[in-house]
Design an enzyme around this catalytic site. Structure first.
Site, short mmCIF file in Angstrom:
data_model
loop_
_atom_site.label_atom_id
_atom_site.label_comp_id
_atom_site.label_asym_id
_atom_site.label_seq_id
_atom_site.Cartn_x
_atom_site.Cartn_y
_atom_site.Cartn_z
N THR A 96 3.74 5.31 -9.45
CA THR A 96 3.54 3.97 -10.02
C THR A 96 3.66 2.87 -8.98
OG1 THR A 96 4.37 4.70 -12.15
CG2 THR A 96 4.49 2.35 -11.72
N ASP A 110 -0.50 10.93 -8.83
CA ASP A 110 0.51 10.73 -9.88
C ASP A 110 1.42 11.95 -9.74
OD1 ASP A 110 1.85 10.98 -12.47
OD2 ASP A 110 0.49 9.39 -13.11
N ASP A 127 8.14 10.53 -11.98
CA ASP A 127 8.15 11.65 -12.92
C ASP A 127 8.75 12.91 -12.31
OD1 ASP A 127 7.09 10.21 -15.02
OD2 ASP A 127 5.02 10.83 -14.66
N1 ASP Z 1 3.44 8.94 -13.55
C1 ASP Z 1 4.10 8.23 -12.48
C2 ASP Z 1 4.36 9.22 -11.36
O1 ASP Z 1 5.30 9.96 -11.44
C3 ASP Z 1 5.37 7.63 -12.96
C4 ASP Z 1 6.12 6.79 -11.97
O2 ASP Z 1 5.87 6.77 -10.79
O3 ASP Z 1 7.06 6.07 -12.44
O4 ASP Z 1 3.61 9.31 -10.43
#
Ligand code: ASP
Length: 348
Positions: free
Chosen positions: A19, A67, A100
């Site tokens: 993110t 991601d 994540d």
């Molecule tokens: N889906 C994102 C990731 O893990 C969530 C984040 O970075 O907060 O890449």
């Protein structure tokens, strides 16, 4: 560029995705291009005093940021090798990662980079860099400060003003996002200062935790280690379906409370059969901050008799990445079992 500190070598910032560097697309948030430029532009908005307190740094971004929900053991291996190769030229490394699976990568790095003599600090953000109210800049600044501290000699997670041992960390909720339920904080932000708590440093690690171990994780990336959480009513054939498969070489069992499983002979047989085949089985508790002592209850004795190793109070991330690591190393079964039961990177 922020002014340099007394350290001659810069800190390396590695952006691998998450993110923190994402942008809005028609399909929702996704990793965006040109992260280095965006990061430097954002850092330039910090106060002069804050900027002056940051170490000199260089930014390297992955050609294919992801991601982190798509990360695999291949990504852990690539990251471990890239950091190992870059360390001699840098005072420390900051990894910018999706939240994540951040704790999975941090745990894996701890096993690959045993014997670190400088900081590797993993961070990310709950909101993209540049978004109003984003935590991204705070986390990057915090991670940079800790990554310039020679006294920090391990893989740590910096997030929401706190520094945690990477191999003890778990994702929780909220802006702080991470916690290490079984281990005290390694450090904390106080004002513009990143303060390392000396008593929680690497001296707590075993003296023989000695060297980098960069192993080939291809088998794990192809599925050789499985994770099985018990539920009331789990059947022997469920367990056998995973463990009888010859591609499976190890399993992390997430069992009840202090280390218990159903006293169902056919289920325990499936475990014993796998153990006797040389598969590496370990158990941890399903309780979020639990710990196992196999054999304390009769309902746990069957696990110990089936050859299942106690994961003590290890996190699922630590126990799983340790199984992956030990199975990838050229070790015999006895040595793998011994190492699993020993603390290699402060994980137990
Ligand atoms: N889906 C994102 C990731 O893990 C969530 C984040 O970075 O907060 O890449």
């Amino acid at each position: 560029m922020p002014s340099s500190t007394s350290f001659e070598r810069p800190v390396l910032i590695l952006y691998v995705g998450g993110t923190i560097g994402m942008v809005e697309t028609s399909r929702g948030l996704a990793p965006g291009a040109d992260f280095s430029h965006r990061l430097r532009t954002a850092l330039a908005t910090l106060s002069p005093a804050c900027l002056a307190s940051l170490p000199d740094f260089v930014v390297r971004e992955s050609a294919h940021p992801i991601d982190s929900s798509s990360a695999t053991p291949h990504d852990w291996q690539r990251l471990g090798s890239e950091i190992a190769a870059a360390l001699p030229e840098h005072a420390g490394v900051v990894v910018l990662h999706g939240t994540d699976t951040l704790t999975w990568s941090a745990s894996s790095l701890a096993f690959q980079l045993q014997g670190l003599d400088r900081p590797v600090v993993v961070t990310g953000a709950m909101h993209p860099l540049g978004m109003d109210g984003s935590d991204a800049l705070h986390n990057v600044a915090l991670a940079l400060r800790f990554a310039a501290k020679p006294a920090l000699q391990e893989v740590a997670v910096a997030f929401g003003g706190r520094l945690l041992r990477g191999v003890r960390s778990r994702k929780m909720a909220g802006r702080e996002a991470f916690a290490s339920p079984h281990y005290p904080l390694l450090g904390e932000q106080i004002g513009d200062d990143a303060v390392l708590f000396p008593t929680q440093g690497p001296s707590t690690l075993p003296p023989d935790a000695g060297r980098f171990e960069l192993a080939d994780y291809a088998a794990a990336a192809a599925g050789s280690v499985v994770r099985i959480a018990l539920w009331p009513g789990i059947q022997p054939w469920h367990v056998a379906a995973w463990l009888d498969d010859r591609r499976v070489q190890g399993a992390l069992l997430e069992v009840w409370g202090g280390g218990n499983a159903p006293e169902e002979p056919r289920l325990l047989d499936a475990l014993a059969r796998a153990s006797n085949d040389g598969k590496l089985l370990a158990a941890i508790s399903q309780c979020p901050a639990g710990s196992v002592a196999l054999g304390r209850y009769a309902a746990g004795m069957g696990l110990a008799e089936a050859g299942v190793l106690s994961g003590d109070a290890m996190t699922p991330e630590a126990a799983y990445t340790k199984l992956v690591h030990l199975l990838a190393m050229p070790l015999d079964d006895g040595e793998r079992r011994r190492r699993f039961l020993t603390s290699l990177a402060g994980e137990r």
